[in-house]
Design an enzyme around this catalytic site. Sequence first.
Site, PDB file in Angstrom:
ATOM      1  N   LYS A   6       0.834  -1.198   0.000  1.00  0.00           N
ATOM      2  CA  LYS A   6       0.000   0.000   0.000  1.00  0.00           C
ATOM      3  C   LYS A   6       0.872   1.251   0.000  1.00  0.00           C
ATOM      4  CE  LYS A   6      -3.719  -0.402   2.579  1.00  0.00           C
ATOM      5  NZ  LYS A   6      -4.371  -0.539   3.903  1.00  0.00           N
ATOM      6  N   ARG A  57      -3.023   3.469   8.647  1.00  0.00           N
ATOM      7  CA  ARG A  57      -3.429   2.323   7.839  1.00  0.00           C
ATOM      8  C   ARG A  57      -2.360   1.243   7.779  1.00  0.00           C
ATOM      9  NH1 ARG A  57      -4.686   4.767   2.035  1.00  0.00           N
ATOM     10  NH2 ARG A  57      -6.022   2.912   1.902  1.00  0.00           N
ATOM     11  N   GLY A  96      -8.287  -6.559   4.424  1.00  0.00           N
ATOM     12  CA  GLY A  96      -9.120  -6.546   5.614  1.00  0.00           C
ATOM     13  C   GLY A  96      -8.600  -7.371   6.780  1.00  0.00           C
ATOM     14  N   MET A 114      -5.829  -6.874   8.585  1.00  0.00           N
ATOM     15  CA  MET A 114      -5.222  -6.106   9.679  1.00  0.00           C
ATOM     16  C   MET A 114      -6.046  -4.848   9.917  1.00  0.00           C
ATOM     17  SD  MET A 114      -1.191  -6.638   8.990  1.00  0.00           S
ATOM     18  CE  MET A 114      -1.297  -6.104   7.310  1.00  0.00           C
ATOM     19  N   ARG A 143      -3.513  -1.187  -6.309  1.00  0.00           N
ATOM     20  CA  ARG A 143      -2.644  -2.363  -6.325  1.00  0.00           C
ATOM     21  C   ARG A 143      -2.975  -3.143  -7.578  1.00  0.00           C
ATOM     22  NH1 ARG A 143      -6.048  -4.695  -1.347  1.00  0.00           N
ATOM     23  NH2 ARG A 143      -7.963  -4.837  -2.512  1.00  0.00           N
ATOM     24  N   HIS A 201     -15.438  -7.408   0.629  1.00  0.00           N
ATOM     25  CA  HIS A 201     -14.378  -8.177   1.265  1.00  0.00           C
ATOM     26  C   HIS A 201     -14.470  -9.656   0.895  1.00  0.00           C
ATOM     27  CE1 HIS A 201     -13.088 -10.686   4.671  1.00  0.00           C
ATOM     28  NE2 HIS A 201     -12.008  -9.967   4.522  1.00  0.00           N
ATOM     29  N   SER A 212      14.119 -42.676 -12.598  1.00  0.00           N
ATOM     30  CA  SER A 212      12.863 -41.955 -12.432  1.00  0.00           C
ATOM     31  C   SER A 212      12.655 -41.775 -10.935  1.00  0.00           C
ATOM     32  CB  SER A 212      11.710 -42.747 -13.048  1.00  0.00           C
ATOM     33  OG  SER A 212      10.500 -42.062 -12.813  1.00  0.00           O
ATOM     34  N   CYS A 220       8.323 -39.315 -11.407  1.00  0.00           N
ATOM     35  CA  CYS A 220       6.986 -39.861 -11.658  1.00  0.00           C
ATOM     36  C   CYS A 220       6.106 -39.818 -10.406  1.00  0.00           C
ATOM     37  CB  CYS A 220       7.074 -41.278 -12.199  1.00  0.00           C
ATOM     38  SG  CYS A 220       7.797 -42.432 -11.028  1.00  0.00           S
ATOM     39  N   TYR A 264      12.383 -34.803 -17.737  1.00  0.00           N
ATOM     40  CA  TYR A 264      10.924 -34.765 -17.840  1.00  0.00           C
ATOM     41  C   TYR A 264      10.257 -34.896 -16.477  1.00  0.00           C
ATOM     42  CZ  TYR A 264      10.824 -39.883 -17.267  1.00  0.00           C
ATOM     43  OH  TYR A 264      10.958 -41.147 -16.790  1.00  0.00           O
TER      44      TYR A 264
HETATM   45  P1  ADP Z   1      -7.748  -2.145   4.044  1.00  0.00           P
HETATM   46  O1  ADP Z   1      -6.373  -2.612   3.808  1.00  0.00           O
HETATM   47  O2  ADP Z   1      -8.536  -2.990   4.953  1.00  0.00           O
HETATM   48  O3  ADP Z   1      -8.460  -1.796   2.760  1.00  0.00           O
HETATM   49  P2  ADP Z   1      -7.292   0.666   4.326  1.00  0.00           P
HETATM   50  O4  ADP Z   1      -6.085   1.160   5.026  1.00  0.00           O
HETATM   51  O5  ADP Z   1      -7.233   0.701   2.848  1.00  0.00           O
HETATM   52  O6  ADP Z   1      -7.627  -0.770   4.850  1.00  0.00           O
HETATM   53  O7  ADP Z   1      -8.474   1.589   4.853  1.00  0.00           O
HETATM   54  C1  ADP Z   1      -9.801   1.196   5.069  1.00  0.00           C
HETATM   55  C2  ADP Z   1     -10.728   2.156   4.348  1.00  0.00           C
HETATM   56  O8  ADP Z   1     -10.542   3.485   4.774  1.00  0.00           O
HETATM   57  C3  ADP Z   1     -10.527   2.149   2.858  1.00  0.00           C
HETATM   58  O9  ADP Z   1     -11.766   2.181   2.221  1.00  0.00           O
HETATM   59  C4  ADP Z   1      -9.777   3.422   2.612  1.00  0.00           C
HETATM   60  O10 ADP Z   1     -10.025   3.929   1.330  1.00  0.00           O
HETATM   61  C5  ADP Z   1     -10.306   4.338   3.688  1.00  0.00           C
HETATM   62  N1  ADP Z   1      -9.292   5.327   4.036  1.00  0.00           N
HETATM   63  C6  ADP Z   1      -8.037   5.081   4.444  1.00  0.00           C
HETATM   64  N2  ADP Z   1      -7.351   6.226   4.614  1.00  0.00           N
HETATM   65  C7  ADP Z   1      -8.191   7.241   4.297  1.00  0.00           C
HETATM   66  C8  ADP Z   1      -8.052   8.660   4.247  1.00  0.00           C
HETATM   67  N3  ADP Z   1      -6.912   9.248   4.553  1.00  0.00           N
HETATM   68  N4  ADP Z   1      -9.122   9.372   3.868  1.00  0.00           N
HETATM   69  C9  ADP Z   1     -10.282   8.757   3.557  1.00  0.00           C
HETATM   70  N5  ADP Z   1     -10.475   7.432   3.569  1.00  0.00           N
HETATM   71  C10 ADP Z   1      -9.437   6.668   3.940  1.00  0.00           C
HETATM   72 MG    MG Z   2      -7.732  -0.721   1.351  1.00  0.00          MG
END
Ligand code: ADP
Ligand code: MG
Length: 888
Positions: A22, A91, A100, A102, A335, A451, A774, A842, A862
Amino acid sequence: MTQYVYGFAEGRREMADLLGGKGANLAEMTRLGLPVPPGFTVTTKACRVFLETGTEPDELGFEVARALAALERAAGRTLGDSADPLLVSVRSGSRYSMPGMMETVLDIGLSDASVQGLAKISGQERFAWDSYRRLVQMFGHTVLGVDTELFERALAERRTLRGATDDRDLDAQDLALLTEEFKEIIHRTTGEEFPQDPVEQLHRALRAVFSSWNGERAHVYRRREHISDDLGTAVNIQAMVFGNLSPDSGTGVAFTRDPTTGARGVYGDYLPYAQGEDVVAGVRNAVPLQELERLDPRSYLALTEHLRTLEAHYQDLCDVEFTIERGRLWILQTRVGKRTAEAAFRIAYDLLEEGVIGRRAALSRVDGDQLARLMFPRFATRPSDVPAPRAPAAAPGPPGGGAVSDSAEAVRGAAAGERTVLVRRETTPDDLPGMIAAEAVLTSRGGKTSHAAVVARGMGKVCVCGAEPLTVDPTARQFTTPEGVVVREGDVISVDGTSGTVHLGALSLTDSAVRQSLESGEQSDLLSVAVDRALSHADAVRRLEVRANADTPEDAACARRFGAQGIGLCRTEHMFLGERKHLVEAMILAVDGTAREQALAALLPLQRADFTGILAAMDGLPVTIRLLDPPLHEFLPDRTQLAVRIAASADPDPRDVHLLAAVERLHERNPMLGLRGVRLGLSVPGLVAMQVRAIAEAVADRIRDGGDPRAEIMIPLVGTVEELRLVRAEAESVLSEVFARTGTEVTCPIGTMIELPRAALTAGRIARAADFFSFGTNDLTQTTWGLSRDDAEASFFPAYLDKGIFTISPFESLDEEGVGRLITLAVEEGRAANSRLTLGVCGEHGGDPDSIHFFHRAGLDYVSCSPFRIPAARLEAGRAALGEPRSR
Ligand code: ADP
Ligand code: MG
Ligand code: MG
């Protein structure tokens, strides 16, 4: 000095190890000039220090303070300022996407004071309180460990009190009261006050996100996806933007192509008047992206432009999270997107056709497991069979099973060997164990971007998400179709993840189009065309040949259609079963040489006919025939049954008595390590000669009929070259006798399996008496580890997998460190002693993608695997030749 904090402008996509996926991608997008809210990333290195020592590295506090000050300068606001607060999100984000699994805390910086400031400066009192209550809830749960249910319940009560159906119907005052209630819940359950100091909030959230690396569901997910526990997560601290600011704000998820089918065209979900996590949770049903085009054409246009930029830059399917704050678009994440097997092939070969990527890259984007999945049968249905209207098809495939209402029940079912379908309103990351255990997942809410759908796609599970017409009642453990049919827990349903439909009962299956096209060589759809192109490319570059394990002419023919270049293992044991069992019994019971010869003579023509059929089906290609391998008692009746039959009879059949004596004589405590393989051939006179004669005569017959038979004779379970020398001498004399008599002029290579550590360790000596090796990796794994597979899998394997002693069973994927070392040694010493030695494998590992990469590196000629795995093996052999890394 180690740098623990990187501003978004300092990072790059290639730094994912350090910044997490990320963070690296946020940095990359910042560099590309996309509208990313400013922020900085705390490295995975800092997380590892924290996880190892329990405290942050000394410099971290200082580095975070400095980066925060820079962020405040850029934003022109101070974190948690009471008049005009800067708010941030904290985040998680590790090297590999763990959707989702963590934690993330949003709206850090709000307090009793700054919520007032935010209300005033934004002119939106409701929004300010909505954000504050979200912060208290997320902080309470993630940092302070309060059960989310408590908050959800309070929220639901407040809705009921106000007669509201949706959170959006709650006004500023409701939300202010709710925030107070939430703080009260925190105080009551933890004895702590919700912290009012924004910097304290930030630091505690940071530590909580570090710790969420070791959370239960993150752990389960990593096991399942074979991600190492040692990586740790990076943490991204980023200025908040607000989709919940006003009705003309919102948040969504978008893909540059359809992640389910791979079809071209922008694609996604949008949720007006909401903050990010509401979309992925699938709590409210989002609207398709096309709706955004109508609601806010300018933002839509900007979004599609950014999607194009990203796809061109990453040269692959990208997914993005975005938020619109009062008509201004922000990109929050991107991503390279997870996709179904079908989409993987389509996208890779579309991108190749579009000239975006080359052939090599295309081949690197598909794999053998995906191809194998596409060959599974599909449901044989027509639209008229459909009781539940279509829902977005989130991940394809055909399975079904008994409906279950929660994760625990799915786990219980799987342990009891039942096939289940997990049926939920929506899934949360806590449902992960159930999603792994179930055959398929069905939810009534959400969409392709939920999710559940993202996780299912990643795991290759079937998923239908957002089957809105279904009413799911988890308490009553049932769901109801629009026609009013009630489906209770345990009722069998079938879920078609390709069309997004749900069917009551079990459905019949039909061959997949991909399988049909592989067998016929004709492509009738875009997917089959993509698969065909991938395989042709793999065939052109691979060095490993791919042979089949096949024991019958039918299997041999099927394997050949799938592209097999011969048979690497033709077992002869099934040829001793069925009708012929009495002949085998007669051979075992023979009291003297004559009786035995008679029994063997009766078997000879039957075996010859078997071999003739197989050699015909594989005409012109090698057929490696293994002499009889299993212990003889496997061909005799069960000892207990026989004893009971004799005991129960006043006048027992003398044949039974005779049989029982033989069964007892042949009984072994440890048959796997007993009288089997080459040991049989050396103990039962005439057995080897009969089998070799059958092979030689079949070869002669085929040549007489104008065929091109390429039989090879393989001796199993050799431990020392002496065994091989003796059997080889016997086989050669039979071959020359038959060939002289029939005037046949062919050579028939004789080789051995390498399936005992001693054979591998003395391979240099064995190679002088062998034309080929083999590797029998199943037995070699058993004997190297000193365990019997059936016993081990039933007893301690689950515990071993759970404790992480194995990340994957050594019978599924070759243990390179141990068994692989023996193979490498045998390859080197075997080739050094005999430069013309052919080398193959094999065991079942011959069809396993990771193992194929190892066999390629080890220099084998092979691999041989079951007919159905052949296309996958061809593909992986090609990928291996390109040096594509197989796994993480
Ligand atoms: P996950 O890895 O579970 O998707 P994220 O870190 O992407 O967790 O965040 C969860 C949600 O919060 C996502 O929908 C993301 O877009 C939103 N979010 C994260 N940071 C911000 C921010 N700075 N402003 C607005 N929304 C945010
Ligand atoms: Mg996310
Ligand atoms: Mg074996």
